[in-house]
Design an enzyme around this catalytic site. Structure first.
Site, mmCIF file in Angstrom:
data_model
loop_
_atom_site.group_PDB
_atom_site.id
_atom_site.type_symbol
_atom_site.label_atom_id
_atom_site.label_comp_id
_atom_site.label_asym_id
_atom_site.label_seq_id
_atom_site.Cartn_x
_atom_site.Cartn_y
_atom_site.Cartn_z
ATOM 1 N N ASN A 125 0.407 -2.551 5.731
ATOM 2 C CA ASN A 125 -0.893 -2.402 5.985
ATOM 3 C C ASN A 125 -1.203 -2.227 7.466
ATOM 4 O O ASN A 125 -1.288 -3.341 8.216
ATOM 5 C CB ASN A 125 -1.718 -3.263 5.358
ATOM 6 C CG ASN A 125 -3.079 -3.578 5.622
ATOM 7 O OD1 ASN A 125 -3.736 -2.703 6.190
ATOM 8 N ND2 ASN A 125 -3.866 -4.480 5.201
ATOM 9 N N TRP A 126 -1.443 -1.462 8.066
ATOM 10 C CA TRP A 126 -1.555 -1.008 9.326
ATOM 11 C C TRP A 126 -3.052 -1.549 10.114
ATOM 12 O O TRP A 126 -3.147 -1.670 11.180
ATOM 13 C CB TRP A 126 -1.460 0.290 10.002
ATOM 14 C CG TRP A 126 0.119 0.884 9.761
ATOM 15 C CD1 TRP A 126 1.037 -0.030 9.336
ATOM 16 C CD2 TRP A 126 0.571 2.191 9.969
ATOM 17 N NE1 TRP A 126 2.329 0.988 9.490
ATOM 18 C CE2 TRP A 126 1.772 2.008 9.974
ATOM 19 C CE3 TRP A 126 -0.044 3.378 10.626
ATOM 20 C CZ2 TRP A 126 2.718 3.268 10.020
ATOM 21 C CZ3 TRP A 126 0.719 4.457 10.739
ATOM 22 C CH2 TRP A 126 2.220 4.456 10.498
ATOM 23 N N LYS A 127 -4.078 -2.008 9.019
ATOM 24 C CA LYS A 127 -5.211 -2.232 9.561
ATOM 25 C C LYS A 127 -5.683 -1.489 10.557
ATOM 26 O O LYS A 127 -5.436 -0.154 10.517
ATOM 27 C CB LYS A 127 -5.219 -3.733 9.996
ATOM 28 C CG LYS A 127 -4.454 -4.627 9.111
ATOM 29 C CD LYS A 127 -4.555 -6.112 8.904
ATOM 30 C CE LYS A 127 -3.622 -7.063 8.028
ATOM 31 N NZ LYS A 127 -3.837 -8.241 8.014
ATOM 32 N N HIS A 162 -9.340 -6.365 0.199
ATOM 33 C CA HIS A 162 -8.463 -7.056 1.131
ATOM 34 C C HIS A 162 -9.407 -8.209 1.588
ATOM 35 O O HIS A 162 -10.530 -8.012 1.776
ATOM 36 C CB HIS A 162 -8.011 -6.177 2.425
ATOM 37 C CG HIS A 162 -7.096 -6.829 2.975
ATOM 38 N ND1 HIS A 162 -7.529 -7.741 4.000
ATOM 39 C CD2 HIS A 162 -5.914 -6.829 3.484
ATOM 40 C CE1 HIS A 162 -6.141 -8.184 4.720
ATOM 41 N NE2 HIS A 162 -5.310 -7.632 4.273
ATOM 42 N N GLU A 196 -10.001 -9.335 4.344
ATOM 43 C CA GLU A 196 -10.703 -8.885 5.713
ATOM 44 C C GLU A 196 -12.142 -8.100 5.431
ATOM 45 O O GLU A 196 -13.067 -8.279 5.890
ATOM 46 C CB GLU A 196 -9.881 -8.151 6.727
ATOM 47 C CG GLU A 196 -8.745 -8.917 7.299
ATOM 48 C CD GLU A 196 -7.565 -8.452 7.588
ATOM 49 O OE1 GLU A 196 -7.528 -7.352 7.803
ATOM 50 O OE2 GLU A 196 -6.677 -9.227 7.897
ATOM 51 N N SER A 255 1.923 -12.851 6.276
ATOM 52 C CA SER A 255 2.815 -12.990 7.088
ATOM 53 C C SER A 255 4.343 -13.047 6.454
ATOM 54 O O SER A 255 4.922 -13.716 6.800
ATOM 55 C CB SER A 255 2.784 -14.620 7.492
ATOM 56 O OG SER A 255 1.331 -14.840 8.449
ATOM 57 N N GLY A 279 -2.171 -12.984 8.599
ATOM 58 C CA GLY A 279 -2.236 -13.155 10.180
ATOM 59 C C GLY A 279 -2.070 -14.262 10.933
ATOM 60 O O GLY A 279 -2.307 -14.519 12.159
ATOM 61 N N GLU A 290 -2.738 -12.322 -1.954
ATOM 62 C CA GLU A 290 -2.716 -12.541 -0.347
ATOM 63 C C GLU A 290 -3.658 -13.702 -0.236
ATOM 64 O O GLU A 290 -4.723 -13.675 0.076
ATOM 65 C CB GLU A 290 -3.315 -11.292 0.367
ATOM 66 C CG GLU A 290 -2.463 -10.057 0.185
ATOM 67 C CD GLU A 290 -2.599 -9.371 1.530
ATOM 68 O OE1 GLU A 290 -1.647 -9.029 1.901
ATOM 69 O OE2 GLU A 290 -3.643 -8.931 1.782
HETATM 70 P P1 PGA Z 1 0.033 -10.031 7.860
HETATM 71 O O1 PGA Z 1 -1.202 -9.221 6.944
HETATM 72 O O2 PGA Z 1 1.512 -9.711 7.107
HETATM 73 O O3 PGA Z 1 -0.354 -9.805 9.046
HETATM 74 O O4 PGA Z 1 -0.275 -11.560 7.462
HETATM 75 C C1 PGA Z 1 -0.893 -9.233 5.578
HETATM 76 C C2 PGA Z 1 -2.446 -8.192 5.095
HETATM 77 O O5 PGA Z 1 -3.200 -8.573 5.632
HETATM 78 O O6 PGA Z 1 -2.015 -7.381 4.226
#
Ligand code: PGA
Length: 247
Positions: free
Chosen positions: A11-13, A98, A100, A211, A173, A167
């Site tokens: 997931n490149w966000k 997600h 976010e 993470s 993150g 998640e």
């Molecule tokens: P992260 O993000 O690996 O940077 O914790 C995972 C995600 O949000 O899909």
């Protein structure tokens, strides 16, 4: 327990421009050439990179996911992107829910249910993300929260083209990964829910995210019912993404 081929999804966000994405994929494809991968690789770039990546990944076995979508099919929805447009650009999957999107953009359960339906209705496969916050975990509510997100988002899901990603919000993150035991016990719980809900529930891949990195991937992937990883930060570098894919 059904045997489900593992999936490593990046997931490149909101990272990587067109040229950075092209550089990434060229490196990844050259490193993969001649290798037999036992895992399905999936990349979730920004919308602007989808068609470029689709062209370069053709025939490579790497599939693409969008990070979001509209729930409406078409029309006067400025700034939104429909499932049909994402499919047209080369996406086969769409991330929905997600944390976010839930936390920063206020996407609530009923909207997410509509998005999940739009994805399935448009012939793509949702990767439905669920997870509890630190407060909820410390308050002993983790299982309840996750199951309620699943129940709400997946009600009357119409086919078996579904992926679930667990998640934990406190692990995203932050560098703080769920212990393999935490991941296992939640995944087992999610599996029970899916099996009770759908005749095909035992075949839905359940990914862990939060993470995940080369140092912890093997241990996480060894857990029962962990059918793959959704990787954020560590997927931005082709070498670390590949290390995870090959552990
Ligand atoms: P992260 O993000 O690996 O940077 O914790 C995972 C995600 O949000 O899909």
């Amino acid at each position: 327990m059904a045997v489900i081929p593992q999936i490593i999804a990046g997931n490149w966000k909101m990272n990587l421009t067109l040229s950075q994405g092209a550089e990434f994929i060229d490196i990844l494809l050259s490193r993969l050439s001649g290798k037999e991968l036992s895992r399905q690789l999936l990349l979730a770039p920004n919308f602007t990179l989808l068609s470029m990546l689709a062209q370069r990944c053709a025939g490579s076995g790497i599939a693409l996911a969008a990070q979001n979508c509209a729930f409406q099919e078409a029309g006067a929805f400025t700034g939104e992107t429909s499932v049909a447009m994402l499919k047209d650009a080369g996406a086969a999957y769409v991330l929905v829910g997600h944390s976010e999107r839930r936390q920063i953009f206020g996407e609530r359960d009923d909207l997410l249910r509509q998005k999940v339906r739009a994805v399935a209705g448009g012939g793509l496969r949702p990767i439905f993300c669920v997870g509890e916050t630190l407060d909820q975990r410390q308050g002993g509510e983790a299982f309840e929260v996750v199951i309620s997100q699943l129940r709400s988002g997946l009600v009357e899901f119409p086919n078996r083209q579904l992926i679930v990603a667990y998640e934990p919000v406190w692990a995203i993150g932050t560098g703080q990964t769920a212990t393999p035991e935490d991941a296992r016990s939640m995944h087992v719980h999610i599996r029970k829910f899916l099996e009770a809900q759908f005749p095909w529930g035992e075949r839905v891949p359940i990914l862990y995210g939060g993470s995940a990195k080369p140092e912890n991937a093997a241990e996480l992937l060894a857990q029962p019912e962990v059918n793959g990883l959704l990787v954020g930060g560590a997927s931005l570098d082709p070498e670390s993404f590949l290390q995870i894919a090959l552990v």
